[in-house]
Design an enzyme around this catalytic site. Sequence first.
Site, mmCIF file in Angstrom:
data_model
loop_
_atom_site.group_PDB
_atom_site.id
_atom_site.type_symbol
_atom_site.label_atom_id
_atom_site.label_comp_id
_atom_site.label_asym_id
_atom_site.label_seq_id
_atom_site.Cartn_x
_atom_site.Cartn_y
_atom_site.Cartn_z
ATOM 1 N N LYS A 295 -8.033 23.741 10.228
ATOM 2 C CA LYS A 295 -8.285 25.119 9.771
ATOM 3 C C LYS A 295 -6.998 25.790 9.287
ATOM 4 O O LYS A 295 -6.997 26.549 8.325
ATOM 5 C CB LYS A 295 -8.841 25.922 10.957
ATOM 6 C CG LYS A 295 -10.314 26.154 10.842
ATOM 7 C CD LYS A 295 -10.845 27.189 11.802
ATOM 8 C CE LYS A 295 -10.218 27.233 13.157
ATOM 9 N NZ LYS A 295 -11.052 27.740 14.227
ATOM 10 N N LYS B 181 -1.341 -2.752 -17.656
ATOM 11 C CA LYS B 181 -1.677 -1.557 -18.441
ATOM 12 C C LYS B 181 -2.778 -1.945 -19.412
ATOM 13 O O LYS B 181 -2.843 -3.091 -19.865
ATOM 14 C CB LYS B 181 -0.452 -1.042 -19.212
ATOM 15 C CG LYS B 181 0.578 -0.371 -18.329
ATOM 16 C CD LYS B 181 0.140 1.001 -17.855
ATOM 17 C CE LYS B 181 0.770 1.346 -16.525
ATOM 18 N NZ LYS B 181 0.416 2.648 -15.996
ATOM 19 N N LYS C 215 0.955 -5.579 -9.970
ATOM 20 C CA LYS C 215 -0.156 -4.861 -9.339
ATOM 21 C C LYS C 215 -1.213 -4.504 -10.362
ATOM 22 O O LYS C 215 -0.912 -4.223 -11.523
ATOM 23 C CB LYS C 215 0.331 -3.616 -8.598
ATOM 24 C CG LYS C 215 0.597 -2.397 -9.441
ATOM 25 C CD LYS C 215 0.650 -1.153 -8.548
ATOM 26 C CE LYS C 215 0.621 0.140 -9.358
ATOM 27 N NZ LYS C 215 -0.637 0.379 -10.090
ATOM 28 N N ASP D 200 -3.851 -2.095 -12.158
ATOM 29 C CA ASP D 200 -3.836 -0.662 -12.386
ATOM 30 C C ASP D 200 -4.778 -0.043 -11.345
ATOM 31 O O ASP D 200 -5.829 -0.618 -11.052
ATOM 32 C CB ASP D 200 -4.325 -0.352 -13.804
ATOM 33 C CG ASP D 200 -3.891 1.024 -14.257
ATOM 34 O OD1 ASP D 200 -3.639 1.878 -13.377
ATOM 35 O OD2 ASP D 200 -3.798 1.254 -15.472
ATOM 36 N N GLU D 201 -4.407 1.104 -10.818
ATOM 37 C CA GLU D 201 -5.239 1.701 -9.747
ATOM 38 C C GLU D 201 -6.592 2.167 -10.261
ATOM 39 O O GLU D 201 -7.499 2.429 -9.471
ATOM 40 C CB GLU D 201 -4.497 2.847 -9.046
ATOM 41 C CG GLU D 201 -4.289 4.135 -9.836
ATOM 42 C CD GLU D 201 -3.133 4.040 -10.826
ATOM 43 O OE1 GLU D 201 -2.510 2.969 -10.958
ATOM 44 O OE2 GLU D 201 -2.857 5.056 -11.486
HETATM 45 C C1 LIG Z 1 3.104 8.149 -9.663
HETATM 46 S S1 LIG Z 1 3.520 6.680 -8.849
HETATM 47 C C2 LIG Z 1 2.340 5.489 -9.474
HETATM 48 C C3 LIG Z 1 2.846 4.723 -10.612
HETATM 49 C C4 LIG Z 1 1.782 3.920 -11.300
HETATM 50 O O1 LIG Z 1 0.823 3.504 -10.694
HETATM 51 C C5 LIG Z 1 1.884 3.637 -12.693
HETATM 52 O O2 LIG Z 1 0.931 3.116 -13.252
HETATM 53 C C6 LIG Z 1 3.128 3.957 -13.444
HETATM 54 O O3 LIG Z 1 3.066 3.425 -14.729
HETATM 55 P P1 LIG Z 1 4.258 3.602 -15.752
HETATM 56 O O4 LIG Z 1 3.752 3.086 -17.055
HETATM 57 O O5 LIG Z 1 4.591 5.045 -15.812
HETATM 58 O O6 LIG Z 1 5.419 2.784 -15.260
#
Ligand SMILES: CSCCC(=O)C(=O)COP(=O)(O)O
Length: 422
Positions: free
Chosen positions: A96, A145, A171, A173-174
């Site tokens: 809260k 990317k 990694k 991409d999220e």
């Molecule tokens: C804000 S931290 C996460 C960075 C990330 O996941 C990312 O994709 C960054 O990509 P960039 O092309 O800016 O290196």
Amino acid sequence: MSAYCLATYRSFDEKADFHKKAQGIAVGLTVGSWTELPEAQKASMEKHLGKVVSVDVHEPAAGESLSGRYADITIAYPDVNFSRDIPALLVTVFGKLSMDGKIKLIDLKFSTDFLAGFPGPKFGLQGVRDLLGVHDRPLLMSIFKSVVGYELPALREQFYLQAAGGVDLIKDDEILFENPLTPMEKRIAVCLEAAEQASKETGQKLLYAVNLTGPTSQLAARAKRAISEGANALLFNVLAYGFDVLHELSTDPAINVPIMAHPAMAGATYPSPHYGIAASVLLGKLMRIAGADLVLFPSPYGSVVMPKEENLAIKQVLLTQDLRNDYSYQAEADASLKLATSFPVPSAGIHPGIVPLILRDFGTDVIVNAGGGIHGHPMGTIAGGHAFRQAIDATLQGVHLRDYAQTHPELKAAIDTWGIKE
Ligand SMILES: CSCCC(=O)C(=O)COP(=O)(O)O
């Protein structure tokens, strides 16, 4: 002896009596009321009562606006009031209260007792280095990317080009979720194939962090499926799911690969000076106790910028060997309770010309991480990886990037494109 977790808040108010406010928090978020309690009940309630540890009032200097008046208030919350999990702690100390005016949670200190329920990162910085066999330099990670809407061959090719450039980790991409074009299992298969191909050329080991997504109830099973298909790391959008989900995953003995915490959505919580939770708590302490082996966060130098002092506070929290010693209030430190450290990964908009700044501020225990800074290299993705490795080598040798670039064309092209950040 009672154990307490400590929360420190920065509370802004032009005229408040901050001592009274602190007392209100200590009582209001624990036993509810105190002075009204019959004396007989006070004795039994005492162990549940929050305590004001300190109130440091910062009055604005002459001529300064009153809106700059604030106090740092530390309250000790008895462990007996909450179960040993992060949701219970957060709801107690900033449930809260997070909605009650200009107030920000700026620090959390956990009791030894509370922390005993948190083994922390399974691998941590050292474990990740051991898996890769790299101990003498910062690691290099690249990010897929342009993956949404692409088919498996395109993903495989992109993976191969990143790996061939000499990165240590790749990694997802999220924003790559389960989808018909590149479903997780098939993605893992083609990427590992590409990893093997690249590894024959580079001689390097590689970790591929597969994005662990889907409904919470299916995550552990999906993680285990990914691992059985050969995944050797996981990417996880912690804040979208909650710290407790990360904790569940990281403490599952069958999930025996490093977990990389992505900070997606953190910007909704830490940047305001007046509201939310400080970055060092959100992306530092909570990530580490919940078991993140690697933690991504915006850097002070790239495209998504976080102030340097906040960045260094995250680094300090992730890399401090034994966080527990000063965590106890009226409870002895237990030297046997140690959390592994988490790898800091300052990210977003990173290019080779930024590498000297990263190493200056983070030392060698850091992961240099780039997406656009690798794929956007004018000579291509492989050259993008090489340029980063050259920038790391130059910096470790104490050679200025411009000098090193004279004999390293990939680094030179990167510098010509993005410059060197001083
Ligand atoms: C804000 S931290 C996460 C960075 C990330 O996941 C990312 O994709 C960054 O990509 P960039 O092309 O800016 O290196």
